[in-house]
Design an enzyme around this catalytic site. Structure first.
Site, PDB file in Angstrom:
ATOM      1  N   LYS A  49       0.819  -1.214   0.000  1.00  0.00           N
ATOM      2  CA  LYS A  49       0.000   0.000   0.000  1.00  0.00           C
ATOM      3  C   LYS A  49       0.854   1.265   0.000  1.00  0.00           C
ATOM      4  O   LYS A  49       0.390   2.328  -0.417  1.00  0.00           O
ATOM      5  CB  LYS A  49      -0.972  -0.001   1.191  1.00  0.00           C
ATOM      6  CG  LYS A  49      -1.855  -1.255   1.289  1.00  0.00           C
ATOM      7  CD  LYS A  49      -2.511  -1.613  -0.013  1.00  0.00           C
ATOM      8  CE  LYS A  49      -3.397  -2.853  -0.006  1.00  0.00           C
ATOM      9  NZ  LYS A  49      -2.849  -4.099   0.512  1.00  0.00           N
ATOM     10  N   TYR A 263     -11.825 -15.375   2.815  1.00  0.00           N
ATOM     11  CA  TYR A 263     -10.842 -14.325   3.079  1.00  0.00           C
ATOM     12  C   TYR A 263     -10.337 -14.408   4.516  1.00  0.00           C
ATOM     13  O   TYR A 263     -11.154 -14.496   5.450  1.00  0.00           O
ATOM     14  CB  TYR A 263     -11.478 -12.947   2.828  1.00  0.00           C
ATOM     15  CG  TYR A 263     -10.586 -11.799   3.237  1.00  0.00           C
ATOM     16  CD1 TYR A 263      -9.580 -11.338   2.390  1.00  0.00           C
ATOM     17  CD2 TYR A 263     -10.727 -11.198   4.485  1.00  0.00           C
ATOM     18  CE1 TYR A 263      -8.745 -10.311   2.786  1.00  0.00           C
ATOM     19  CE2 TYR A 263      -9.896 -10.161   4.881  1.00  0.00           C
ATOM     20  CZ  TYR A 263      -8.910  -9.724   4.023  1.00  0.00           C
ATOM     21  OH  TYR A 263      -8.077  -8.705   4.417  1.00  0.00           O
ATOM     22  N   TYR A 289      -2.577 -12.749   2.834  1.00  0.00           N
ATOM     23  CA  TYR A 289      -2.289 -12.452   1.420  1.00  0.00           C
ATOM     24  C   TYR A 289      -1.099 -13.248   0.886  1.00  0.00           C
ATOM     25  O   TYR A 289      -1.249 -14.139   0.057  1.00  0.00           O
ATOM     26  CB  TYR A 289      -2.015 -10.952   1.241  1.00  0.00           C
ATOM     27  CG  TYR A 289      -3.180 -10.078   1.579  1.00  0.00           C
ATOM     28  CD1 TYR A 289      -4.158  -9.807   0.620  1.00  0.00           C
ATOM     29  CD2 TYR A 289      -3.327  -9.515   2.838  1.00  0.00           C
ATOM     30  CE1 TYR A 289      -5.243  -9.006   0.917  1.00  0.00           C
ATOM     31  CE2 TYR A 289      -4.406  -8.714   3.149  1.00  0.00           C
ATOM     32  CZ  TYR A 289      -5.363  -8.462   2.186  1.00  0.00           C
ATOM     33  OH  TYR A 289      -6.438  -7.678   2.476  1.00  0.00           O
TER      34      TYR A 289
HETATM   35  C1  LIG Z   1      -3.583  -5.406   0.386  1.00  0.00           C
HETATM   36  C2  LIG Z   1      -2.580  -6.501   0.329  1.00  0.00           C
HETATM   37  C3  LIG Z   1      -2.444  -7.322  -0.803  1.00  0.00           C
HETATM   38  C4  LIG Z   1      -3.371  -7.255  -1.970  1.00  0.00           C
HETATM   39  O1  LIG Z   1      -3.126  -6.143  -2.765  1.00  0.00           O
HETATM   40  P1  LIG Z   1      -4.319  -5.502  -3.572  1.00  0.00           P
HETATM   41  O2  LIG Z   1      -3.711  -4.388  -4.300  1.00  0.00           O
HETATM   42  O3  LIG Z   1      -5.356  -5.117  -2.570  1.00  0.00           O
HETATM   43  O4  LIG Z   1      -4.856  -6.566  -4.478  1.00  0.00           O
HETATM   44  C5  LIG Z   1      -1.436  -8.260  -0.824  1.00  0.00           C
HETATM   45  N1  LIG Z   1      -0.602  -8.406   0.234  1.00  0.00           N
HETATM   46  C6  LIG Z   1      -0.719  -7.659   1.335  1.00  0.00           C
HETATM   47  C7  LIG Z   1       0.213  -7.915   2.456  1.00  0.00           C
HETATM   48  C8  LIG Z   1      -1.706  -6.682   1.422  1.00  0.00           C
HETATM   49  O5  LIG Z   1      -1.816  -5.952   2.543  1.00  0.00           O
END
Ligand SMILES: *Cc1c(COP(=O)(O)O)cnc(C)c1O
Length: 332
Positions: A49, A263, A289
């Protein structure tokens, strides 16, 4: 593409490392696995992010905002990093947290939830799964406007075309690193969630004709709607960046085999992947993730999806603070 035309704040001093995963590659019997260390981006504890926020927060500042408002799950890395960017810029920050798993919010929880408090969040609103999050954030912004303040609303994950420019920039950075080290990248694997990361990489790599196959591992949505969402966002991002040609459906591949029960809910593949990366490479993944994305990568290796001599880059998007909220499932 014209990235320099967009205002940008800088939160990371240098390109993130592109490192070989030699021990893990040997353990799995090839291909040559590499890792792009976006877990080492700037702002509190890093993660993907941060690249999106460089563009989004610059836009907020240009518009005279005094408060950032955003949304995410109860252990959201995006919320932690938006809050950290707000602190860095002298802005306030309010969060709308979605309980995607019923009763998953606990005010005393560890991980990112603990960091929300430590970083000085101004207010947290917790809403049930399926709430119209944009409407909820608009309410917060209206309340602030009523007090003479000015909010800038960032969508979940920072995943609009402006935020996704951060991953167009990452794609360019990666190809420059590959060029410098004489590396031909055949394939890139990334987590695919709110989509800005996957879409930005697709826009960036197809826009430069890099010839890299990209696989997004879904962490939530089924394959068809996720591919549709990524293609739409990738095209809008490429257009915003001034690309000569837009990505097509062939450029977007999502696998949804590694989500498990839903999720953020642990899977055996995630647990194995987190332990393999920790014990062969000393790299910390996260349970929501990158653990699931790496489970997808490992399964692709095992079922022969890559040539033995191919170079495959795993995009590490961060998230390790969430590990501390999952100690029970990750302890042997
Ligand atoms: C938000 C996030 C993702 C996914 O990325 P997006 O752009 O939302 O698809 C992957 N890994 C981590 C650690 C995240 O925080």
């Amino acid at each position: 593409m014209r990235l320099t035309e967009f205002p940008r704040r800088r939160y990371t001093a240098a390109p993130t490392p592109l490192e070989p995963l030699a021990r893990l590659s040997a353990h799995l019997g090839g291909p040559n696995l590499w890792i792009k260390r976006d877990d080492l981006l700037g702002l509190a504890a890093g993660g993907n992010k941060t690249r999106k926020l460089e563009f989004l927060v610059a836009d907020a500042l240009e518009k005279g905002a005094d408060t950032l408002v955003t949304t995410g799950a109860v252990q959201s890395n995006h919320c932690r990093l938006t809050l950290a960017a707000a602190v860095r810029e002298g802005l306030a920050c309010r969060l709308v947290l979605e309980e995607r798993v019923a009763n998953s919010y606990s005010p005393g929880a560890s991980g990112n939830n603990f960091l929300f408090g430590l970083l000085g969040v101004e207010a947290v609103t917790v809403v049930p799964a399926g709430t119209d999050l944009m409407a909820e954030m608009t309410k917060v912004a209206a309340e602030l406007a009523g007090q003479g303040r000015s909010a800038y609303v960032i969508p979940g994950g920072g995943s609009n075309p402006l935020g996704a420019l951060g991953y167009v920039s990452c794609a360019q950075e990666l190809m420059q690193q590959a060029f410098e080290s004489g590396l031909r990248i055949d394939h890139l694997v990334t987590a695919s969630g709110s989509g800005g990361t996957h879409a930005g990489v697709v826009a960036g790599l197809t826009g430069t004709g890099a010839g890299v196959a990209i696989t997004g591992i879904s962490v939530r949505a089924p394959k068809a709607p996720q591919e549709e969402k990524i293609l739409g966002l990738a095209r809008a991002t490429a257009e915003l960046a001034g690309a000569r040609s837009l990505p097509t459906a062939d450029d977007v591949v999502v696998l949804d085999d590694y989500v498990g029960a839903g999720y953020s809910l642990p899977t055996d593949g995630m647990i194995e992947a987190v332990k393999l990366f920790a014990r062969h490479e000393g790299v910390l993944l996260d349970p929501v993730y990158t653990g699931k994305a790496a489970a997808g990568l490992i399964d692709m290796v095992r079922r022969g999806a890559f040539g033995r001599l191919e170079n495959v880059v795993f995009l590490h998007t961060g998230g390790s603070p969430a590990l501390y909220a999952y100690q029970d499932v990750l302890t042997d």
